[in-house]
Design a protein around this motif. Structure first.
Motif, PDB file in Angstrom:
ATOM      1  N   GLU A   1       0.814  -1.214   0.000  1.00 55.64           N
ATOM      2  CA  GLU A   1       0.000   0.000   0.000  1.00 55.64           C
ATOM      3  C   GLU A   1       0.846   1.262   0.000  1.00 55.64           C
ATOM      4  O   GLU A   1       0.440   2.297  -0.548  1.00 55.64           O
ATOM      5  CB  GLU A   1      -0.926   0.014   1.224  1.00 55.64           C
ATOM      6  N   ALA A   2       2.026   1.208   0.657  1.00 55.53           N
ATOM      7  CA  ALA A   2       2.822   2.425   0.823  1.00 55.53           C
ATOM      8  C   ALA A   2       4.301   2.092   0.911  1.00 55.53           C
ATOM      9  O   ALA A   2       4.917   2.238   1.967  1.00 55.53           O
ATOM     10  CB  ALA A   2       2.366   3.169   2.079  1.00 55.53           C
ATOM     11  N   PRO A   3       4.910   1.651  -0.193  1.00 57.70           N
ATOM     12  CA  PRO A   3       6.335   1.305  -0.146  1.00 57.70           C
ATOM     13  C   PRO A   3       7.192   2.519   0.205  1.00 57.70           C
ATOM     14  O   PRO A   3       7.044   3.589  -0.389  1.00 57.70           O
ATOM     15  CB  PRO A   3       6.632   0.801  -1.562  1.00 57.70           C
ATOM     16  N   GLY A   4       8.040   2.358   1.198  1.00 59.14           N
ATOM     17  CA  GLY A   4       8.941   3.427   1.595  1.00 59.14           C
ATOM     18  C   GLY A   4       8.331   4.490   2.481  1.00 59.14           C
ATOM     19  O   GLY A   4       9.018   5.420   2.893  1.00 59.14           O
ATOM     20  N   ALA A   5       7.047   4.383   2.799  1.00 63.56           N
ATOM     21  CA  ALA A   5       6.373   5.405   3.603  1.00 63.56           C
ATOM     22  C   ALA A   5       6.720   5.249   5.079  1.00 63.56           C
ATOM     23  O   ALA A   5       7.124   4.182   5.545  1.00 63.56           O
ATOM     24  CB  ALA A   5       4.867   5.306   3.416  1.00 63.56           C
ATOM     25  N   ALA A   6       6.555   6.331   5.823  1.00 64.25           N
ATOM     26  CA  ALA A   6       6.716   6.280   7.270  1.00 64.25           C
ATOM     27  C   ALA A   6       5.661   5.348   7.856  1.00 64.25           C
ATOM     28  O   ALA A   6       4.579   5.186   7.287  1.00 64.25           O
ATOM     29  CB  ALA A   6       6.574   7.678   7.861  1.00 64.25           C
ATOM     30  N   PRO A   7       5.951   4.724   9.022  1.00 66.60           N
ATOM     31  CA  PRO A   7       5.001   3.751   9.591  1.00 66.60           C
ATOM     32  C   PRO A   7       3.590   4.298   9.767  1.00 66.60           C
ATOM     33  O   PRO A   7       2.620   3.606   9.444  1.00 66.60           O
ATOM     34  CB  PRO A   7       5.645   3.399  10.934  1.00 66.60           C
ATOM     35  N   ASP A   8       3.440   5.530  10.250  1.00 64.86           N
ATOM     36  CA  ASP A   8       2.105   6.096  10.449  1.00 64.86           C
ATOM     37  C   ASP A   8       1.347   6.223   9.131  1.00 64.86           C
ATOM     38  O   ASP A   8       0.152   5.920   9.047  1.00 64.86           O
ATOM     39  CB  ASP A   8       2.196   7.467  11.124  1.00 64.86           C
ATOM     40  N   ASP A   9       2.051   6.692   8.105  1.00 63.26           N
ATOM     41  CA  ASP A   9       1.409   6.860   6.795  1.00 63.26           C
ATOM     42  C   ASP A   9       1.057   5.507   6.181  1.00 63.26           C
ATOM     43  O   ASP A   9      -0.018   5.350   5.580  1.00 63.26           O
ATOM     44  CB  ASP A   9       2.329   7.631   5.852  1.00 63.26           C
ATOM     45  N   ALA A  10       1.958   4.542   6.336  1.00 63.16           N
ATOM     46  CA  ALA A  10       1.688   3.209   5.791  1.00 63.16           C
ATOM     47  C   ALA A  10       0.517   2.561   6.514  1.00 63.16           C
ATOM     48  O   ALA A  10      -0.334   1.915   5.893  1.00 63.16           O
ATOM     49  CB  ALA A  10       2.937   2.340   5.901  1.00 63.16           C
ATOM     50  N   ALA A  11       0.462   2.737   7.851  1.00 63.65           N
ATOM     51  CA  ALA A  11      -0.652   2.174   8.613  1.00 63.65           C
ATOM     52  C   ALA A  11      -1.967   2.821   8.208  1.00 63.65           C
ATOM     53  O   ALA A  11      -2.999   2.141   8.100  1.00 63.65           O
ATOM     54  CB  ALA A  11      -0.404   2.356  10.106  1.00 63.65           C
ATOM     55  N   ALA A  12      -1.949   4.123   7.958  1.00 65.80           N
ATOM     56  CA  ALA A  12      -3.163   4.813   7.511  1.00 65.80           C
ATOM     57  C   ALA A  12      -3.615   4.283   6.152  1.00 65.80           C
ATOM     58  O   ALA A  12      -4.815   4.082   5.924  1.00 65.80           O
ATOM     59  CB  ALA A  12      -2.910   6.312   7.434  1.00 65.80           C
ATOM     60  N   ALA A  13      -2.652   4.048   5.268  1.00 68.45           N
ATOM     61  CA  ALA A  13      -2.996   3.486   3.959  1.00 68.45           C
ATOM     62  C   ALA A  13      -3.550   2.082   4.108  1.00 68.45           C
ATOM     63  O   ALA A  13      -4.493   1.692   3.409  1.00 68.45           O
ATOM     64  CB  ALA A  13      -1.762   3.483   3.055  1.00 68.45           C
ATOM     65  N   GLY A  14      -2.982   1.311   5.032  1.00 70.48           N
ATOM     66  CA  GLY A  14      -3.473  -0.039   5.268  1.00 70.48           C
ATOM     67  C   GLY A  14      -4.885  -0.046   5.821  1.00 70.48           C
ATOM     68  O   GLY A  14      -5.734  -0.841   5.390  1.00 70.48           O
ATOM     69  N   ARG A  15      -5.158   0.862   6.758  1.00 71.73           N
ATOM     70  CA  ARG A  15      -6.517   0.952   7.311  1.00 71.73           C
ATOM     71  C   ARG A  15      -7.508   1.398   6.239  1.00 71.73           C
ATOM     72  O   ARG A  15      -8.628   0.895   6.166  1.00 71.73           O
ATOM     73  CB  ARG A  15      -6.535   1.934   8.491  1.00 71.73           C
ATOM     74  N   ALA A  16      -7.087   2.352   5.409  1.00 74.44           N
ATOM     75  CA  ALA A  16      -7.971   2.844   4.345  1.00 74.44           C
ATOM     76  C   ALA A  16      -8.334   1.733   3.363  1.00 74.44           C
ATOM     77  O   ALA A  16      -9.415   1.747   2.767  1.00 74.44           O
ATOM     78  CB  ALA A  16      -7.314   4.005   3.613  1.00 74.44           C
TER      79      ALA A  16
END
Length: 247
Positions: free
Chosen positions: A72-87
């Motif tokens: 969902e978010a390669p290379g993203a910060a953990p918070d941003d990647a988690a938000a993308a995962g939840r979305a």
């Protein structure tokens, strides 16, 4: 305990051959040892998850944490990647099983592997740890307050998740469950239901619930951290993996 270790970020093919990122930590030396797959919590592939991987290396295991939100978010910060995962509704169960299978294969391919591999998860990862142990040939599984192994998500819950009651008869590995008595997801009634199901099917498990502890009592950087519960939990995890993985 081995304080000398190496840790690195690697990439390998996960479910369906997709390249994913993972954090791998290993004790120094060529002693044969078990491996541990760490499934990160819903906040993602963060510092706390990586610290846990290193802690298992200190305990004498090769340990790996796959980044479940990498697609969902390669290379993203953990918070941003988690938000993308939840979305996206969370990690699909089939993909989770495939990624854990690939991570376990990475550990078993190491020259130091004794062939035994366990899995551990916290929060959403607790449910996913049990799920993986129902479908994969693992040697031990630890569920730290995993929500919706039993029970039903409340109306409006943001993740596309359901319980795995129908899959519990297929549990293939001994299971250690660690829960907070003051938690709501899972609440004591959900833990009791899980215990009843596993008992009815003759599964090998041991559960411990901590009075005064709520959800995420292992998380040292959150107000929910409970020193007594976390310390006792770590002792039980170490003993459980020592018994089943042969560190």
């Amino acid at each position: 305990m081995n304080d000398s270790l190496t840790a690195e970020t690697i990439r390998f093919p996960g479910h369906d051959g997709d390249e994913i990122e993972a954090y791998l930590a290993r004790p120094q030396g060529e002693t044969r040892r078990g491996g541990v797959v760490v499934i990160h919590h819903m906040p993602g592939y963060d510092r706390g998850s990586k610290e846990m991987v290193r802690r298992f290396a200190e305990l004498g295991y090769d340990a790996i944490c796959p980044n479940l939100f990498y697609r969902e978010a390669p290379g993203a910060a953990p918070d941003d990647a988690a938000a993308a995962g939840r979305a996206a509704g969370g990690v699909p169960d089939a993909r989770l099983i495939g990624d854990v299978a690939a991570a376990a294969a990475q550990l078993r391919a190491l020259p130091t592997s004794n062939g035994k591999t366990g899995v551990i998860g916290h929060c959403s990862g607790g449910r996913q740890s049990v799920l993986a142990a129902c479908h994969l040939d693992l040697d031990a599984a630890v569920d730290c307050y995993g929500a919706f192994v039993t029970g039903t998500p409340p109306e409006g819950f943001p993740l596309k998740v359901s319980n795995i009651v129908d899959q519990l008869p297929g549990l293939r590995a001994p299971l250690l469950g660690l829960f907070g008595a003051d938690d709501s997801f899972p609440g004591p009634e959900q833990v009791a239901e899980l215990e009843q199901i596993l008992t009815a099917h003759g599964k090998d498990f041991e559960f411990h619930s901590y009075a005064g502890a709520g959800h995420a009592f292992f998380s040292t950087d959150r107000p929910s951290y409970n020193v007594a519960a976390a310390n006792d939990g770590w002792e039980r995890i170490a003993a459980f993996f020592d018994k089943h993985l042969g560190a």
